[in-house]
Enzyme design. Structure first.
Site, PDB file in Angstrom:
ATOM      1  N   HIS A 228      -8.455   0.503   1.048  1.00 36.99           N
ATOM      2  CA  HIS A 228      -8.770  -0.673  -0.077  1.00 36.99           C
ATOM      3  C   HIS A 228     -10.073  -0.818  -0.694  1.00 36.99           C
ATOM      4  O   HIS A 228     -10.490  -2.208  -0.341  1.00 36.99           O
ATOM      5  CB  HIS A 228      -7.991  -1.517  -0.106  1.00 36.99           C
ATOM      6  CG  HIS A 228      -5.931  -0.827  -0.295  1.00 36.99           C
ATOM      7  ND1 HIS A 228      -5.553  -0.498  -0.941  1.00 36.99           N
ATOM      8  CD2 HIS A 228      -5.696  -0.696   0.979  1.00 36.99           C
ATOM      9  CE1 HIS A 228      -4.654  -0.306  -1.254  1.00 36.99           C
ATOM     10  NE2 HIS A 228      -4.574  -0.265   0.082  1.00 36.99           N
TER      11      HIS A 228
ATOM     12  N   SER B 267       0.226  -1.451   0.420  1.00 34.91           N
ATOM     13  CA  SER B 267      -0.309   0.292  -0.191  1.00 34.91           C
ATOM     14  C   SER B 267       0.705   1.318  -0.226  1.00 34.91           C
ATOM     15  O   SER B 267       1.832   1.442  -0.829  1.00 34.91           O
ATOM     16  CB  SER B 267      -0.964   0.093   1.229  1.00 34.91           C
ATOM     17  OG  SER B 267      -2.068   0.630   0.881  1.00 34.91           O
TER      18      SER B 267
END
Length: 289
Positions: free
Chosen positions: A191, A87
């Site tokens: 996400h 990420s």
């Protein structure tokens, strides 16, 4: 062959603080650019037991810590054949591969963090790691609970993301199937489609950034495969905000490419553990923080 793995969010404040050296040039430079003392902001949160970090502080701090760790690894003689970040860690990987400058990446990271925190206020929730169940079972649990699979981290861990009520349902279902559940210290359903406004903010921030093709293969979270071009980098960083993090697939690509040792870069040893869980013979080279 060596792989470098950069940490993502979901770390305790004290862990992040330990990876930000006092008066380090990168920390000082980032503080000036951001307009606040990065290390001091993290230290305030670290004063509370088991404290996490607000998104707007966590993401720049973890990014800076990852770059610091990479440069320390190079100074120690380490060299890397492939890189991957989890990420927010992907930005440190791209800086390490000279696809973006430190300053440009920091600007995008700061914009990303502000936008994700704002999106989380409008769509509250969080994330939880499910361990001990396979991808199919975890996916079925997520669907029935009304949450989304956000991270496919390893053969031993899937992370789901969504509203608190849905996470509670997912936890009950996972426990009933013999799984273990750990709520992550993040303040938002990251996400997932709830972060769509943040994707737009990242796209705008990237318009002002010069991007090059990575000099070292950097594996994308979206595809689990290396970036192919500068245009690829920009497009996939926008998608990454709402997309499933394909970390396990990225580890599989590294393995197939010949990587047999990984180095954790930045706070904690979480991403390295995903590699060892997926490939039992993967060598733990070191942790640099």
């Amino acid at each position: 062959m060596r792989g470098g793995l950069f940490a993502g969010q979901g770390l305790r404040a004290a862990t992040v603080l330990g990876a930000l050296p006092r008066r380090h040039a990168r920390v000082v430079s980032a503080s000036r650019r951001l307009g606040y003392d990065v290390r001091w902001r993290v230290s305030v949160a670290a004063g509370r037991p088991d404290a996490g970090l607000p998104t707007v502080i966590a993401q720049p701090a973890i990014f800076v810590a990852g770059v610091v760790a990479y440069e320390r690894a190079l100074e120690s003689g380490e060299r890397f054949d492939a890189l991957m970040g989890h990420s927010i860690g992907e930005y440190a990987a791209l800086v390490a591969a000279e696809a973006m400058t430190f300053e440009d990446a920091l600007d995008v990271v700061a914009a990303r963090a502000r936008a994700m925190e704002s999106a989380a206020r409008r769509n509250p929730g969080g994330m939880a790691a499910i361990r001990g169940l396979d991808r199919v079972d975890a996916g079925a649990i997520a669907w029935s609970a009304g949450v989304e699979v956000a991270n496919d981290n390893s053969t031993e861990e899937i992370v789901v993301s969504g509203p608190d009520a849905g996470l509670a349902r997912a936890a009950s279902a996972a426990h009933a199937r013999g799984g273990r559940v750990l709520r992550l210290p993040v303040a938002g359903p990251f996400h997932t489609e709830a972060m769509a406004p943040a994707s737009a903010a990242v796209a705008r921030a990237l318009e002002d950034v010069s991007i090059s093709a990575p000099r070292i293969p950097v594996v994308s979270n979206v595809t689990g495969l290396p970036y192919e071009s500068a245009d690829d980098v920009a497009a996939l960083l926008v998608q990454q905000v709402t997309s499933l993090v394909q970390f396990r697939r990225g580890l599989e690509w590294m393995w197939d490419a010949g990587v047999r040792g990984v180095v954790d870069l930045g706070p904690g040893e979480v991403v390295g553990r995903h590699a060892y869980a997926t490939f039992a013979t993967m060598e733990r080279v070191m942790t640099v923080a």
